[in-house]
Design a protein around this motif. Structure first.
Motif, PDB file in Angstrom:
ATOM      1  N   ARG A  52      -0.630 -17.191  -3.249  1.00 21.13           N
ATOM      2  CA  ARG A  52      -0.188 -16.271  -2.186  1.00 21.13           C
ATOM      3  C   ARG A  52       1.205 -15.722  -2.481  1.00 21.13           C
ATOM      4  O   ARG A  52       1.495 -14.574  -2.207  1.00 21.13           O
ATOM      5  CB  ARG A  52      -0.225 -16.969  -0.817  1.00 21.13           C
ATOM      6  CG  ARG A  52      -1.642 -17.141  -0.308  1.00 21.13           C
ATOM      7  CD  ARG A  52      -1.682 -17.822   1.019  1.00 21.13           C
ATOM      8  NE  ARG A  52      -1.257 -16.992   2.121  1.00 21.13           N
ATOM      9  CZ  ARG A  52      -2.054 -16.159   2.801  1.00 21.13           C
ATOM     10  NH1 ARG A  52      -3.312 -16.056   2.470  1.00 21.13           N
ATOM     11  NH2 ARG A  52      -1.584 -15.445   3.802  1.00 21.13           N
ATOM     12  N   GLN A  53       2.062 -16.569  -3.062  1.00 23.79           N
ATOM     13  CA  GLN A  53       3.398 -16.087  -3.412  1.00 23.79           C
ATOM     14  C   GLN A  53       3.310 -14.972  -4.441  1.00 23.79           C
ATOM     15  O   GLN A  53       3.962 -13.949  -4.334  1.00 23.79           O
ATOM     16  CB  GLN A  53       4.225 -17.236  -3.988  1.00 23.79           C
ATOM     17  CG  GLN A  53       5.123 -17.864  -2.934  1.00 23.79           C
ATOM     18  CD  GLN A  53       5.797 -19.107  -3.450  1.00 23.79           C
ATOM     19  OE1 GLN A  53       5.836 -19.350  -4.658  1.00 23.79           O
ATOM     20  NE2 GLN A  53       6.316 -19.912  -2.543  1.00 23.79           N
ATOM     21  N   SER A  54       2.450 -15.159  -5.440  1.00 21.44           N
ATOM     22  CA  SER A  54       2.351 -14.147  -6.495  1.00 21.44           C
ATOM     23  C   SER A  54       1.695 -12.875  -5.969  1.00 21.44           C
ATOM     24  O   SER A  54       1.992 -11.774  -6.434  1.00 21.44           O
ATOM     25  CB  SER A  54       1.644 -14.688  -7.728  1.00 21.44           C
ATOM     26  OG  SER A  54       0.271 -14.619  -7.571  1.00 21.44           O
ATOM     27  N   LEU A  55       0.793 -13.007  -4.965  1.00 18.02           N
ATOM     28  CA  LEU A  55       0.168 -11.813  -4.374  1.00 18.02           C
ATOM     29  C   LEU A  55       1.224 -10.890  -3.768  1.00 18.02           C
ATOM     30  O   LEU A  55       1.134  -9.667  -3.847  1.00 18.02           O
ATOM     31  CB  LEU A  55      -0.821 -12.217  -3.274  1.00 18.02           C
ATOM     32  CG  LEU A  55      -2.229 -12.567  -3.688  1.00 18.02           C
ATOM     33  CD1 LEU A  55      -3.053 -12.919  -2.471  1.00 18.02           C
ATOM     34  CD2 LEU A  55      -2.888 -11.411  -4.437  1.00 18.02           C
ATOM     35  N   GLY A  56       2.239 -11.482  -3.148  1.00 17.22           N
ATOM     36  CA  GLY A  56       3.300 -10.715  -2.496  1.00 17.22           C
ATOM     37  C   GLY A  56       4.090  -9.861  -3.471  1.00 17.22           C
ATOM     38  O   GLY A  56       4.729  -8.888  -3.089  1.00 17.22           O
ATOM     39  N   LYS A  57       4.055 -10.224  -4.741  1.00 15.09           N
ATOM     40  CA  LYS A  57       4.854  -9.480  -5.738  1.00 15.09           C
ATOM     41  C   LYS A  57       4.001  -8.452  -6.485  1.00 15.09           C
ATOM     42  O   LYS A  57       4.469  -7.794  -7.400  1.00 15.09           O
ATOM     43  CB  LYS A  57       5.443 -10.462  -6.758  1.00 15.09           C
ATOM     44  CG  LYS A  57       6.428 -11.431  -6.162  1.00 15.09           C
ATOM     45  CD  LYS A  57       6.879 -12.418  -7.230  1.00 15.09           C
ATOM     46  CE  LYS A  57       7.559 -13.617  -6.567  1.00 15.09           C
ATOM     47  NZ  LYS A  57       7.163 -14.879  -7.146  1.00 15.09           N
ATOM     48  N   ARG A  58       2.740  -8.305  -6.111  1.00 18.63           N
ATOM     49  CA  ARG A  58       1.860  -7.423  -6.878  1.00 18.63           C
ATOM     50  C   ARG A  58       1.919  -5.964  -6.436  1.00 18.63           C
ATOM     51  O   ARG A  58       2.308  -5.664  -5.316  1.00 18.63           O
ATOM     52  CB  ARG A  58       0.427  -7.932  -6.796  1.00 18.63           C
ATOM     53  CG  ARG A  58       0.222  -9.169  -7.649  1.00 18.63           C
ATOM     54  CD  ARG A  58      -1.153  -9.702  -7.473  1.00 18.63           C
ATOM     55  NE  ARG A  58      -1.324 -10.944  -8.204  1.00 18.63           N
ATOM     56  CZ  ARG A  58      -1.953 -11.043  -9.369  1.00 18.63           C
ATOM     57  NH1 ARG A  58      -2.486  -9.996  -9.930  1.00 18.63           N
ATOM     58  NH2 ARG A  58      -2.058 -12.200  -9.973  1.00 18.63           N
ATOM     59  N   VAL A  59       1.485  -5.107  -7.339  1.00 26.76           N
ATOM     60  CA  VAL A  59       1.464  -3.666  -7.063  1.00 26.76           C
ATOM     61  C   VAL A  59       0.002  -3.247  -6.914  1.00 26.76           C
ATOM     62  O   VAL A  59      -0.856  -3.698  -7.661  1.00 26.76           O
ATOM     63  CB  VAL A  59       2.068  -2.891  -8.264  1.00 26.76           C
ATOM     64  CG1 VAL A  59       2.168  -1.411  -7.952  1.00 26.76           C
ATOM     65  CG2 VAL A  59       3.399  -3.474  -8.653  1.00 26.76           C
ATOM     66  N   LEU A  60      -0.230  -2.343  -5.933  1.00 32.39           N
ATOM     67  CA  LEU A  60      -1.599  -1.911  -5.670  1.00 32.39           C
ATOM     68  C   LEU A  60      -1.941  -0.664  -6.498  1.00 32.39           C
ATOM     69  O   LEU A  60      -1.159   0.275  -6.544  1.00 32.39           O
ATOM     70  CB  LEU A  60      -1.718  -1.588  -4.179  1.00 32.39           C
ATOM     71  CG  LEU A  60      -3.113  -1.430  -3.651  1.00 32.39           C
ATOM     72  CD1 LEU A  60      -3.757  -2.791  -3.458  1.00 32.39           C
ATOM     73  CD2 LEU A  60      -3.086  -0.680  -2.334  1.00 32.39           C
ATOM     74  N   MET A  61      -3.080  -0.661  -7.152  1.00 29.19           N
ATOM     75  CA  MET A  61      -3.475   0.542  -7.906  1.00 29.19           C
ATOM     76  C   MET A  61      -4.992   0.612  -8.109  1.00 29.19           C
ATOM     77  O   MET A  61      -5.681  -0.394  -8.003  1.00 29.19           O
ATOM     78  CB  MET A  61      -2.777   0.575  -9.270  1.00 29.19           C
ATOM     79  CG  MET A  61      -2.961  -0.671 -10.103  1.00 29.19           C
ATOM     80  SD  MET A  61      -2.210  -0.487 -11.715  1.00 29.19           S
ATOM     81  CE  MET A  61      -0.502  -0.230 -11.263  1.00 29.19           C
ATOM     82  N   ARG A  62      -5.477   1.850  -8.369  1.00 31.89           N
ATOM     83  CA  ARG A  62      -6.897   2.022  -8.645  1.00 31.89           C
ATOM     84  C   ARG A  62      -7.065   2.070 -10.173  1.00 31.89           C
ATOM     85  O   ARG A  62      -6.378   2.841 -10.845  1.00 31.89           O
ATOM     86  CB  ARG A  62      -7.392   3.331  -8.000  1.00 31.89           C
ATOM     87  CG  ARG A  62      -8.720   3.177  -7.330  1.00 31.89           C
ATOM     88  CD  ARG A  62      -9.062   4.357  -6.449  1.00 31.89           C
ATOM     89  NE  ARG A  62      -8.814   4.077  -5.033  1.00 31.89           N
ATOM     90  CZ  ARG A  62      -9.595   3.320  -4.271  1.00 31.89           C
ATOM     91  NH1 ARG A  62     -10.671   2.767  -4.781  1.00 31.89           N
ATOM     92  NH2 ARG A  62      -9.308   3.113  -2.999  1.00 31.89           N
ATOM     93  N   VAL A  63      -7.951   1.222 -10.700  1.00 32.01           N
ATOM     94  CA  VAL A  63      -8.061   1.101 -12.159  1.00 32.01           C
ATOM     95  C   VAL A  63      -9.522   1.319 -12.580  1.00 32.01           C
ATOM     96  O   VAL A  63     -10.441   0.801 -11.935  1.00 32.01           O
ATOM     97  CB  VAL A  63      -7.594  -0.319 -12.612  1.00 32.01           C
ATOM     98  CG1 VAL A  63      -7.802  -0.532 -14.100  1.00 32.01           C
ATOM     99  CG2 VAL A  63      -6.135  -0.537 -12.242  1.00 32.01           C
ATOM    100  N   ALA A  64      -9.729   2.100 -13.661  1.00 34.01           N
ATOM    101  CA  ALA A  64     -11.085   2.313 -14.185  1.00 34.01           C
ATOM    102  C   ALA A  64     -11.650   0.955 -14.622  1.00 34.01           C
ATOM    103  O   ALA A  64     -10.908   0.119 -15.159  1.00 34.01           O
ATOM    104  CB  ALA A  64     -11.029   3.261 -15.371  1.00 34.01           C
ATOM    105  N   ILE A  65     -12.949   0.755 -14.393  1.00 33.28           N
ATOM    106  CA  ILE A  65     -13.538  -0.570 -14.651  1.00 33.28           C
ATOM    107  C   ILE A  65     -13.315  -1.049 -16.083  1.00 33.28           C
ATOM    108  O   ILE A  65     -12.993  -2.207 -16.308  1.00 33.28           O
ATOM    109  CB  ILE A  65     -15.041  -0.573 -14.281  1.00 33.28           C
ATOM    110  CG1 ILE A  65     -15.138  -0.510 -12.757  1.00 33.28           C
ATOM    111  CG2 ILE A  65     -15.761  -1.816 -14.812  1.00 33.28           C
ATOM    112  CD1 ILE A  65     -16.507  -0.620 -12.181  1.00 33.28           C
TER     113      ILE A  65
END
Ligand SMILES: [Fe+2]
Ligand SMILES: [Fe+2]
Length: 302
Positions: A236-249
């Motif tokens: 959960r701690q590492s989730l807070g530091k993530r960046v959201l993006m749309r990525v080709a499969i």
């Protein structure tokens, strides 16, 4: 034995070795297919979760097993038993599956408590699943003897079952939809960032953590609780530091986290919010995108 006889014997041995190898390979393949089949059957009854219950229980139990130093063969059994632990619920009615045990009527609870036994009966049909069957049979046993079906205590419980019991309890607390809202949409909250995923699960997460810690050494194995809660908190701690993006499969890589759940046209969960992408998941997403079951670009947290 002359030279010719020696050569002929050596050839025979080589031939037999080749045959044994082929048989082993065939057995491994049929075992793998049998596991795949059983897993997809078991996941058909997971409509009451916001993410794949059996996949979560399997993956997190494997992480705990590895941290506890289990060997490769034991870890594989944890993985398989995690995927199949609730297979005994297959014939249960939707109304029963939607409820938490404390909401069930006495007759419903009696039926619910049979699922580890039914699971064992299903898996016992294949003798090579013997240990996996035993783990499935014990996944609701508690170390103080208050579990079911056999009220086993402490060390009587298979260590793999003790792990699955903890992860299963956690996932039921954090991802099972309240039965008062049986018709709530499959995706409970639209994720627009990693923080909103964390916020939407914060209260349930705190409740689950408090419960697990309060029952450590009483219902649950202390070491398992320690290792599992460390894994979940770090995640959960590492989730807070993530960046959201749309990525080709084809550009997805293991370790990225799915940011919104994806369902097939039949409503089956393909990839769930918060789930970490593995090589295997990437391959199946790719195949499903080719037949239009998932979009070609996936929303992930990196
Ligand atoms: Fe269960
Ligand atoms: Fe379960």
């Amino acid at each position: 034995m002359n030279e010719e006889e020696k050569q002929s014997l050596e050839n025979k041995i080589k031939e037999l070795e080749g045959l044994a190898e082929d048989l082993h390979e065939q057995f491994a393949q049929s075992f793998f297919h049998c596991m795949q089949l059983l897993t997809s059957i078991a996941s058909l009854r997971e409509f009451y979760y916001d993410s794949s219950h059996s996949r979560f229980v399997s993956e997190k139990s494997v992480e705990v097993a590895k941290k506890l130093g289990m060997n490769e063969a034991d870890v594989y059994e944890v993985q398989a038993a995690g995927l199949l632990h609730d297979i005994g619920k297959l014939g249960f009615k939707d109304g029963l599956l939607a409820k938490f045990p404390n909401e069930m009527k006495e007759s419903e609870y009696k039926q619910y408590a049979t699922h580890p036994v039914i699971g064992k009966q299903i898996l016992d049909k294949n003798p090579s699943l013997k240990t996996i069957s035993e783990i499935v049979h014990q996944h609701h046993e508690k170390i103080d003897g208050s579990g079911f079906p056999n009220h086993l205590m402490g060390k009587e419980i298979n260590p793999a079952a003790a792990i699955i019991c903890v992860v299963d309890t956690y996932h039921n607390m954090i991802a099972k939809r309240p039965s008062s809202k049986p018709n709530s949409p499959l995706v409970s909250s639209l994720v627009i960032g990693s923080n909103s995923y964390l916020e939407s699960t914060n209260t349930r997460f705190a409740t689950a953590m408090n419960y697990l810690h309060s029952k450590s050494g009483n219902l649950f194995d202390t070491k398992v609780i320690e290792v599992f809660t460390d894994i979940i908190k770090a995640e959960r701690q590492s989730l807070g530091k993530r960046v959201l993006m749309r990525v080709a499969i084809d550009k997805l890589s293991p370790g990225m986290v799915i940011a919104e759940s994806y369902y097939s046209s039949f409503g089956l969960l393909i990839a769930s919010q918060g789930e970490t992408i593995t090589e295997e998941m990437k391959r199946s997403l790719f195949k499903l995108s080719e037949v239009g079951e998932v979009p070609s670009r996936i929303l992930v947290m990196k």
